[in-house]
Design an enzyme around this catalytic site. Structure first.
Site, PDB file in Angstrom:
ATOM      1  N   ASP A 216     -12.463 -63.875  11.797  1.00  0.00           N
ATOM      2  CA  ASP A 216     -11.393 -64.563  11.183  1.00  0.00           C
ATOM      3  C   ASP A 216     -12.185 -63.964   9.630  1.00  0.00           C
ATOM      4  O   ASP A 216     -12.345 -63.712   8.567  1.00  0.00           O
ATOM      5  CB  ASP A 216     -10.637 -65.476  10.399  1.00  0.00           C
ATOM      6  CG  ASP A 216      -9.507 -64.849   9.544  1.00  0.00           C
ATOM      7  OD1 ASP A 216      -8.936 -64.045   9.350  1.00  0.00           O
ATOM      8  OD2 ASP A 216      -9.412 -65.811   8.377  1.00  0.00           O
ATOM      9  N   SER A 240      -5.176 -62.937   4.390  1.00  0.00           N
ATOM     10  CA  SER A 240      -4.532 -62.022   6.101  1.00  0.00           C
ATOM     11  C   SER A 240      -3.086 -62.371   6.124  1.00  0.00           C
ATOM     12  O   SER A 240      -2.927 -63.440   5.632  1.00  0.00           O
ATOM     13  CB  SER A 240      -5.752 -63.223   7.265  1.00  0.00           C
ATOM     14  OG  SER A 240      -6.936 -62.951   6.803  1.00  0.00           O
ATOM     15  N   GLN A 290      -6.542 -56.902  12.727  1.00  0.00           N
ATOM     16  CA  GLN A 290      -6.052 -57.692  11.331  1.00  0.00           C
ATOM     17  C   GLN A 290      -5.217 -56.963  10.734  1.00  0.00           C
ATOM     18  O   GLN A 290      -5.865 -55.449   9.970  1.00  0.00           O
ATOM     19  CB  GLN A 290      -6.614 -58.313  10.809  1.00  0.00           C
ATOM     20  CG  GLN A 290      -6.380 -59.358   9.766  1.00  0.00           C
ATOM     21  CD  GLN A 290      -6.738 -60.065   9.572  1.00  0.00           C
ATOM     22  OE1 GLN A 290      -7.966 -59.676   8.336  1.00  0.00           O
ATOM     23  NE2 GLN A 290      -7.415 -61.694  10.032  1.00  0.00           N
TER      24      GLN A 290
END
Length: 302
Positions: A216, A240, A290
């Site tokens: 991440d 996110s 993502q």
């Protein structure tokens, strides 16, 4: 007055504790809060804790090979995270688990993870590892952060400076520039080496959890590179939205891994990003995707 030396092993042991969930019942777990955490919970932490909870309910030798997560709302640093696991499927080769992470009864993340019994199969590696500088030849991102803070002056308050320069259990070294290192528009690609600053236990589950945690980092920022904007400089608002990760082969998170990210598209207040993680032998060990919310911050009129 000189700074107190930081014990790298203590930092890494703290990360292992953070990502080791406490089992309350067969399918209920608790994720610990980050010590001295401020603001929102880091998304990679919630993903890793949810994966650890799911993994703890699969006890027949199957290993996680993929996860898909949606961030529902920002978590708050301080309170524990409740993790409820649903055992949706248990087959001979595969198993599937669904996890809801909550704080105060409000869901903050939904995650589905798939597990497989290890087996041999048809194999190929399509991607070659990018030819970038070795981690030994690069400065630590931590060192670069300190220099930025030294020249920030009044643009950052003391709390912001402490957050940016706090000791981290993962050493990251970037070949090139990330969004917070540069204000000039650039190609939407980034290359960052990472590993923990001290050895980890041999448990493969904790290595997968830490790779999930680190996946991440730098990812959403790749879609900001063509625009020359940064969250650190207060120019963007973002979060996110979802996160997908596929584990292709075993890897140690205490050995150097190269995270190569790119962003083929942004628009509509969102940025889409992809990542590939390689070991030092050039083998692809994981793939990531993502999408995140990314908006230019509107300055309030005086």
């Amino acid at each position: 007055m000189s700074e107190t030396p930081i014990d790298p092993q203590r930092l890494v042991d703290g990360l292992v504790r953070l990502l080791t969930v406490e089992q309350k019942s067969d399918f209920e777990f608790t994720g610990r809060p980050q010590k001295d955490g401020v603001g929102r919970v880091f998304g990679g932490q919630v993903i890793a804790q949810a994966l650890q909870a799911a993994s703890a309910t699969v006890t027949d030798g199957k290993e996680a090979h993929s996860l898909h997560a949606y961030f529902l709302r920002g978590g708050e640093e301080g309170p524990e995270i409740d993790l409820r696991v649903e055992a949706d499927f248990d087959g001979r080769s595969f198993a599937n688990r669904r996890v809801v992470a909550s704080q105060g009864g409000r869901p903050i993340l939904n995650l589905t993870a798939s597990f497989q019994q290890p087996e041999d199969g048809l194999a190929h590696d399509e991607y070659e590892m990018p030819d970038v500088a070795a981690p030994e030849d690069l400065k630590s991102d931590q060192e670069i952060r300190r220099k930025i803070v030294e020249h920030a002056g009044d643009r950052m308050n003391e709390a912001q400076k402490a957050t940016v320069t706090r000791p981290r259990p993962i050493d990251m070294r970037t070949a090139g520039r990330l969004h917070w290192m540069n204000s000039e528009p650039s190609e939407p690609v980034a290359y960052t080496w990472f590993r923990t600053v001290a050895p980890l236990p041999d448990d493969p589950a904790i290595h997968r959890a830490i790779i999930s945690y680190a996946s991440d980092f730098t990812l959403l920022g790749t879609s900001a590179l063509p625009h020359g904007l940064s969250w650190m400089r207060g120019e963007l608002v973002g979060a996110s939205l979802d996160h997908a990760l596929w584990f292709h082969r075993e890897a140690r998170a205490d050995e150097w891994l190269l995270y190569a990210t790119d962003s083929p598209w942004s628009g509509g207040g969102r940025g889409f990003n992809r990542g590939r993680i390689f070991n030092r032998d050039g083998q692809l060990v994981a793939s990531v995707a993502q999408e995140g919310m990314m908006r230019k911050r509107i300055k309030k009129a005086d």
